[in-house]
Design a protein around this motif. Structure first.
Motif, short mmCIF file in Angstrom:
data_model
loop_
_atom_site.label_atom_id
_atom_site.label_comp_id
_atom_site.label_asym_id
_atom_site.label_seq_id
_atom_site.Cartn_x
_atom_site.Cartn_y
_atom_site.Cartn_z
N ASP A 1 31.97 81.18 57.70
CA ASP A 1 32.08 80.14 56.68
C ASP A 1 33.17 79.11 57.01
O ASP A 1 33.00 77.92 56.76
CB ASP A 1 32.37 80.76 55.31
N ARG A 2 34.29 79.57 57.54
CA ARG A 2 35.39 78.65 57.85
C ARG A 2 34.96 77.61 58.88
O ARG A 2 35.24 76.42 58.74
CB ARG A 2 36.60 79.44 58.36
N VAL A 3 34.27 78.05 59.92
CA VAL A 3 33.80 77.13 60.95
C VAL A 3 32.83 76.13 60.34
O VAL A 3 32.91 74.92 60.62
CB VAL A 3 33.14 77.90 62.11
N MET A 4 31.94 76.57 59.53
CA MET A 4 30.95 75.68 58.93
C MET A 4 31.65 74.66 58.02
O MET A 4 31.27 73.48 57.99
CB MET A 4 29.89 76.47 58.16
N ARG B 1 32.27 66.26 60.09
CA ARG B 1 31.13 65.34 60.01
C ARG B 1 31.38 64.27 58.96
O ARG B 1 31.14 63.09 59.17
CB ARG B 1 29.85 66.10 59.69
N ASN B 2 31.89 64.68 57.80
CA ASN B 2 32.18 63.73 56.72
C ASN B 2 33.25 62.73 57.13
O ASN B 2 33.14 61.54 56.86
CB ASN B 2 32.60 64.47 55.45
N ARG B 3 34.31 63.23 57.78
CA ARG B 3 35.37 62.31 58.23
C ARG B 3 34.85 61.34 59.28
O ARG B 3 35.18 60.16 59.28
CB ARG B 3 36.55 63.11 58.77
N ALA B 4 34.02 61.82 60.19
CA ALA B 4 33.46 60.95 61.22
C ALA B 4 32.56 59.88 60.61
O ALA B 4 32.62 58.71 61.00
CB ALA B 4 32.69 61.78 62.25
N ALA B 5 31.74 60.27 59.65
CA ALA B 5 30.86 59.29 58.99
C ALA B 5 31.70 58.26 58.24
O ALA B 5 31.40 57.07 58.26
CB ALA B 5 29.91 60.00 58.04
N LYS B 6 32.75 58.74 57.57
CA LYS B 6 33.62 57.84 56.82
C LYS B 6 34.33 56.87 57.77
O LYS B 6 34.40 55.67 57.52
CB LYS B 6 34.64 58.65 56.03
N ALA B 7 34.85 57.38 58.88
CA ALA B 7 35.55 56.53 59.84
C ALA B 7 34.61 55.50 60.45
O ALA B 7 34.97 54.34 60.63
CB ALA B 7 36.18 57.39 60.93
#
Length: 133
Positions: free
Chosen positions: A104-107, A114-120
């Motif tokens: 779970d931690r890895v996921m 993924r969210n940070r990359a999309a936001k950036a």
């Protein structure tokens, strides 16, 4: 009383005409120089104003460049931290990935990344956008 001779009157008249003509041309040249000096003064004032505006734009460009450099450095620090965290998390579960199993931690870390990359990608260096969820 003595009457001036015609020759004396002619010479006086010639001297008067020569003096008047010379005075006219000297005055005309002096006036032209004054007009040229005023035009030159206005041109210098215009160029001075342009140079001041240019200097202000250079100062503003330098300030923007410094701000951009700070933002890039902040982004790089954040990216380095995120990359290091992902490496650590993936290293912990390297054996499990051979069977394509992630805890779970890895996921959560992958989803956050993924969210940070999309936001950036959508916001640039300092803008904000809603999350991808």
């Amino acid at each position: 009383m003595l009457m001036p001779s015609a020759k004396t009157v002619s010479l006086a008249l010639a001297a008067l005409i020569t003096g008047a003509a010379g005075g006219y041309w000297v005055g005309r040249d002096h006036g032209a120089l004054e007009v040229q000096a005023a035009a030159d003064s206005q041109t210098v004032a215009s160029f001075t104003s342009l140079l001041e505006q240019h200097a202000q734009q250079v100062r503003e460009a330098n300030a923007a460049s410094e701000r951009l450099n700070r933002l890039i450095a902040q982004r790089q620090t954040h990216d380095d931290s995120t990359t290091q965290t992902l490496k650590e998390v993936l290293h912990e579960t390297a054996a499990l990935r051979a069977d394509c199993r992630f805890d779970d931690r890895v996921m959560r870390e992958l989803t956050d990344a993924r969210n940070r990359a999309a936001k950036a990608a959508a916001s640039g260096l300092d803008g904000t956008v809603p999350t991808t969820d």
